[in-house]
Design an enzyme around this catalytic site. Structure first.
Site: not given
Ligand code: PMP
Length: 383
Positions: A181, A202, A239, A325
């Site tokens: 972040q 990304a 890959t 998440c």
């Molecule tokens: N770490 C942090 C602090 C995040 O905010 C996130 C995405 N919510 C992730 C890890 C996971 O990243 P990704 O979606 O690329 O797996």
């Protein structure tokens, strides 16, 4: 104005049109496998990857050889922690992290506990910050890894990374930071910050989803977690996702040029939104430290409001409570709970995160909408 107004840039960002344009030729025109050493198709793809690797490395002030492309930050975090543990568990099994980390860190640590790791979860104070003394108190001779996120995804609080890295090094531990972040929002200079392993993704910086990187400082050894063709100098087989990598590189190049002015603009907008809410909507407060935090987000608690109804009523702004998440669950945000909020306060907290395409008008609209919805809810609850 497109409704709902998107104020959830911490969940993900749209791909910048400049990034998309750069990526497009790498799907069907230049489709080669970057590992094909025997023909022009492969060489062309490899050259594009080399160029993107340099763009990422330049942005973070590291050597291109230190960049390991992954499918995102979840994988980068897994690779960092499990990969390091596998290499170092003979020397020690103690890992230190923080209770407000992303699940990709916490669950990885829980997983390793089943394999003998001893993990200390530091609990930040009510403003989300960990003190250096707290870290110093739990460091041990057998501590092999300290993993502290650069900036929190829910409240944006930025930890004193440089000082923490120095402390970790004083007992010979490796320092990892999930900077997902922070990259593209504030200056992250891995070298001067003293970070050994750094994760990024990304899709949080206007690049595509499904691509990220783990930066592995030269001399730090990790075991690869995906066995196979030995790509990425044996650190991550598979890959290479050439269009994604090209997109990540371009996203870093743009961020490097525009981050400073963009962050200043977003901070002004964020402050206007935050101040507007705090001054016009009674019984509100900001979660987390307001000085040491990312410039583009605020996390605000609306006391005495039903959190679920609040989200449902806010039809014209796209925001989140907790992190995306864990949004499949209806549990209150564990980050806000760690800061000491009650369940009700956590449910009634909104994360408002702004980004590159947020306009002045959108902030004016969002402020008015949030104010009206909360007022209506409070009046409703009195009837
Ligand atoms: N770490 C942090 C602090 C995040 O905010 C996130 C995405 N919510 C992730 C890890 C996971 O990243 P990704 O979606 O690329 O797996």
């Amino acid at each position: 104005m497109r409704l709902p107004v998107y104020l959830d840039y911490n969940a993900t960002t749209p791909v910048d049109s400049r990034v998309l344009e750069t990526m497009l030729p790498w799907f069907s025109e230049h489709f080669g496998n970057a590992a094909s050493r025997t023909h022009l198709y492969g060489w062309t793809a490899e050259e594009a990857v080399t160029n993107a690797r340099k763009q990422v490395a330049k942005f973070l002030n590291v050597n291109p050889k230190e960049v390991v492309f992954t499918s995102g930050a979840t994988e980068a975090n897994n690779l960092a922690i499990k990969g390091l543990f596998e290499k170092k568990s003979v020397r020690g099994k103690h890992i230190i992290t923080v209770a407000t980390e992303h699940k990709a860190i916490l669950d990885t640590c829980h997983h390793l506990e089943e394999w003998g790791a001893e993990v200390t979860y530091l609990v930040p104070s009510s403003d989300g910050l960990i003190s250096l003394q707290q870290l110093a108190n739990v460091l041990r001779k057998d501590t092999i890894l300290v993993s502290v996120m650069y900036a929190n995804n829910e409240i944006g609080v930025i930890q004193p990374i440089r000082e923490m890295a120095t402390l970790a090094h004083s007992v010979g531990a490796v320092f990892h930071s999930d900077a997902t972040q922070a990259v593209g929002k504030v200056t992250v200079d891995m070298h001067s910050d003293g970070i050994d392993l750094l994760s990024l993704s990304a899709h949080k910086l206007y690049g595509p989803k499904g691509i990220g990187a783990l930066i592995v400082k030269q001399g730090i050894e990790i075991s690869q977690q995906l066995d196979g063709g030995g790509h990425e100098r044996g650190r991550r087989s598979g890959t290479l996702n050439v269009p994604g990598i090209v997109g990540l590189g371009k996203a870093c190049e743009i961020a490097q040029k525009e981050m400073k002015s963009e962050s200043e603009r977003l901070k002004l907008l964020r402050d206007r939104l935050e101040q507007g809410i705090l001054s016009q909507v009674p019984h509100t407060f900001v979660n987390g430290n307001i000085a040491a935090r990312l410039p583009h987000l605020t996390n605000i608690c609306f006391e005495d409001v039903d959190g679920e109804n609040l989200l449902l009523s806010l039809k014209d702004v796209a925001v989140s409570t907790g992190s995306a998440c864990t949004s499949a669950s209806v549990l209150p945000s564990y980050v806000l709970k760690v800061l000491g909020l009650t369940d009700d306060q956590a449910y009634a907290s909104l994360r408002l995160s702004l980004g590159r395409f947020t306009t002045d008008d959108e902030i004016t609209f969002a402020l008015q909408h949030i104010k009206e919805v909360v007022e209506q809810m409070r009046v409703g609850s009195l009837m």
